[in-house]
Design an enzyme around this catalytic site. Structure first.
Site, short mmCIF file in Angstrom:
data_model
loop_
_atom_site.label_atom_id
_atom_site.label_comp_id
_atom_site.label_asym_id
_atom_site.label_seq_id
_atom_site.Cartn_x
_atom_site.Cartn_y
_atom_site.Cartn_z
N CYS A 120 0.82 -1.23 0.00
CA CYS A 120 0.00 0.00 0.00
C CYS A 120 0.85 1.27 0.00
O CYS A 120 0.42 2.30 -0.49
CB CYS A 120 -0.93 0.02 1.20
N HIS A 123 -3.86 6.96 1.18
CA HIS A 123 -4.11 5.64 0.59
C HIS A 123 -5.53 5.24 0.92
O HIS A 123 -5.97 5.36 2.07
CB HIS A 123 -3.10 4.63 1.16
N ASN A 175 -10.12 -0.72 -2.39
CA ASN A 175 -8.71 -0.51 -2.01
C ASN A 175 -7.83 -1.09 -3.12
O ASN A 175 -7.83 -2.31 -3.34
CB ASN A 175 -8.49 -1.23 -0.67
O1 UT7 Z 1 -4.65 -1.39 2.57
C1 UT7 Z 1 -4.00 -1.23 3.80
C2 UT7 Z 1 -4.22 -2.33 4.70
N1 UT7 Z 1 -5.58 -2.69 4.96
C3 UT7 Z 1 -6.36 -1.97 5.76
O2 UT7 Z 1 -6.03 -0.89 6.19
C4 UT7 Z 1 -7.66 -2.62 6.20
C5 UT7 Z 1 -7.84 -2.45 7.70
N2 UT7 Z 1 -8.95 -3.21 8.24
C6 UT7 Z 1 -10.24 -3.02 7.89
O3 UT7 Z 1 -10.52 -2.19 7.06
C7 UT7 Z 1 -11.30 -3.80 8.62
O4 UT7 Z 1 -10.70 -4.57 9.65
C8 UT7 Z 1 -12.13 -4.73 7.69
C9 UT7 Z 1 -13.07 -3.90 6.82
C10 UT7 Z 1 -11.23 -5.56 6.82
C11 UT7 Z 1 -13.00 -5.66 8.54
O5 UT7 Z 1 -13.84 -4.90 9.38
P1 UT7 Z 1 -13.93 -5.21 10.95
O6 UT7 Z 1 -14.89 -4.26 11.49
O7 UT7 Z 1 -12.55 -5.22 11.50
O8 UT7 Z 1 -14.58 -6.66 10.94
P2 UT7 Z 1 -14.06 -7.98 11.67
O9 UT7 Z 1 -12.99 -8.61 10.88
O10 UT7 Z 1 -13.85 -7.69 13.12
O11 UT7 Z 1 -15.35 -8.88 11.56
C12 UT7 Z 1 -16.57 -8.58 12.26
C13 UT7 Z 1 -17.61 -9.59 11.87
C14 UT7 Z 1 -17.13 -11.05 12.01
O12 UT7 Z 1 -18.24 -11.83 12.41
P3 UT7 Z 1 -18.43 -12.26 13.95
O13 UT7 Z 1 -17.19 -13.02 14.30
O14 UT7 Z 1 -18.55 -10.97 14.72
O15 UT7 Z 1 -19.66 -13.06 13.92
C15 UT7 Z 1 -16.75 -11.43 10.59
O16 UT7 Z 1 -16.86 -12.82 10.36
O17 UT7 Z 1 -17.99 -9.45 10.50
C16 UT7 Z 1 -17.79 -10.69 9.79
N3 UT7 Z 1 -17.34 -10.36 8.44
C17 UT7 Z 1 -18.20 -10.13 7.44
N4 UT7 Z 1 -19.54 -10.15 7.37
C18 UT7 Z 1 -20.11 -9.86 6.20
C19 UT7 Z 1 -16.08 -10.19 7.99
N5 UT7 Z 1 -16.10 -9.86 6.70
C20 UT7 Z 1 -17.40 -9.81 6.33
C21 UT7 Z 1 -18.06 -9.52 5.12
N6 UT7 Z 1 -19.40 -9.54 5.09
N7 UT7 Z 1 -17.38 -9.19 4.01
#
Ligand code: UT7
Length: 326
Positions: free
Chosen positions: A106, A253, A283
């Protein structure tokens, strides 16, 4: 500057047909509404890079042979080796100039820009082509198993021609680069690597081997990003004796709209001081900063004399900023 994105639009609803996700979840957590994904076989990382480069070269009023060095940033090269810089040299029909590949994910474009800046300042080269391009869609897990990673990434390319100027008050004022390798595996694609013996991989032939897909510890990456972004932006401002209110436009970014909003709030920036387009393209890693900067220019958001700040954070971890007087 120039950018290119594939025509094929993939909406959040399209993704919900492939995996258990929803438009609501993706918008709420990331701000993304759609992304572009290459139709398989129809384009490549180097191919998109070349398209963006042609536009940038033309806008600079130059011909391909005026370019005297190429820097290509990507995490998704067409081949394991060689990197795509040489493919650009060939596709543009440029003489046998040097081509350098940057592997900083990134932060790749900002790192690449810092290299170009130094070559220009030492007088080694005059017109450097800097490209950030990514084809993510070919390497993502498009099942529910991969949804935490797959929904945020899009394909595309952006390019800049960096040229020497006689005006001491314009140009790249400073660049700032950082890394923290202890977090290398928090956002990584481990599979196709020399750390795993190819003959062993072939012998195992394990379809459950997930190391061929990118892994991201999303929460951990998010928390680090919202600290490092303001830090590296302030580092650039302090070095140039400027304050957040002096930024005409911050082009971060495009990792996640919530990260951009967090930076804006922490740094007390107005809406018109921050450029976001992740809603349309997702992204695009090394391509996101040059795509956003080109779009900002085309939309009249950058004028001569403006203070433009580029900043990025991602896998490595690496993070970086560049301050430019346009
Ligand atoms: O490019 C530079 C590097 N990357 C970044 O900067 C990305 C940084 N991170 C993020 O943007 C976020 O962490 C994400 C958008 C990737 C994920 O969001 P989050 O709020 O951190 O979600 P999470 O991984 O904590 O997941 C929360 C819940 C989980 O379910 P449970 O365990 O609470 O039941 C996941 O299984 O959401 C679920 N989940 C989804 N649900 C529907 C994870 N991905 C999805 C999805 N659709 N696509």
């Amino acid at each position: 500057m120039g950018f290119y994105v594939p025509e094929n639009v993939v909406t959040n609803d399209d993704l919900s047909k492939l995996m258990d996700t929803s438009d609501e979840w993706i918008r709420e957590r990331t701000g993304i509404e759609q992304r572009r994904w290459v139709i398989p076989g129809e384009d490549s990382t180097s191919g998109m890079g070349v398209k963006a480069a042609r536009i940038a070269i033309e806008k600079a009023g130059l011909k391909p042979n005026d370019i005297d060095f190429i820097i290509f940033a990507t995490l998704s090269p067409d081949y394991y080796f060689p990197g795509p810089g040489v493919q650009v040299q060939e596709a543009l029909g440029i003489d046998t100039i040097g081509a350098l590949d940057v592997r900083n994910q990134c932060s790749g474009f900002v790192y690449a820009l810092s290299v170009a800046d130094q070559y220009i300042k030492t007088g080694m080269y005059n017109n450097i082509l800097v490209i950030g391009s990514e084809l993510h869609s070919g390497g993502l897990d498009k099942t529910t198993r991969g949804r935490g990673v797959t929904v945020i990434f899009g394909d595309g390319a952006g390019a800049a021609v960096v040229t020497a100027s006689d005006d001491p008050n314009r140009g790249i004022l400073s660049t700032h680069l950082h890394s923290e390798g202890k977090n290398a595996k928090e956002l990584a694609l481990i599979g196709p690597a020399t750390s795993r013996w190819v003959d062993q991989i072939m012998a195992e032939h394990d379809e459950k081997d997930l190391s061929y897909y990118p892994y991201m510890n999303g929460n951990f990456v998010f928390k680090n990003a919202v600290t490092r972004f303001p830090e590296v932006i302030m580092e650039a401002l302090n070095q140039n004796r400027l304050k957040p209110e002096d930024i005409s436009l911050l082009v971060p970014h495009q990792a996640n709209l919530r990260i951009s909003q967090f930076i804006q709030k922490t740094m007390k920036l107005r809406d018109d001081q921050v450029y976001n387009n992740i809603m349309k393209y997702g992204n695009t890693t090394a391509a996101s900063v040059p795509i956003a900067l080109t779009e900002a220019l085309e939309n009249g958001r950058v004028k001569e004399g403006d203070i433009v700040c580029l900043a990025a954070f991602g896998s490595g971890f690496t993070w970086a900023s560049a301050l430019i007087r346009w």
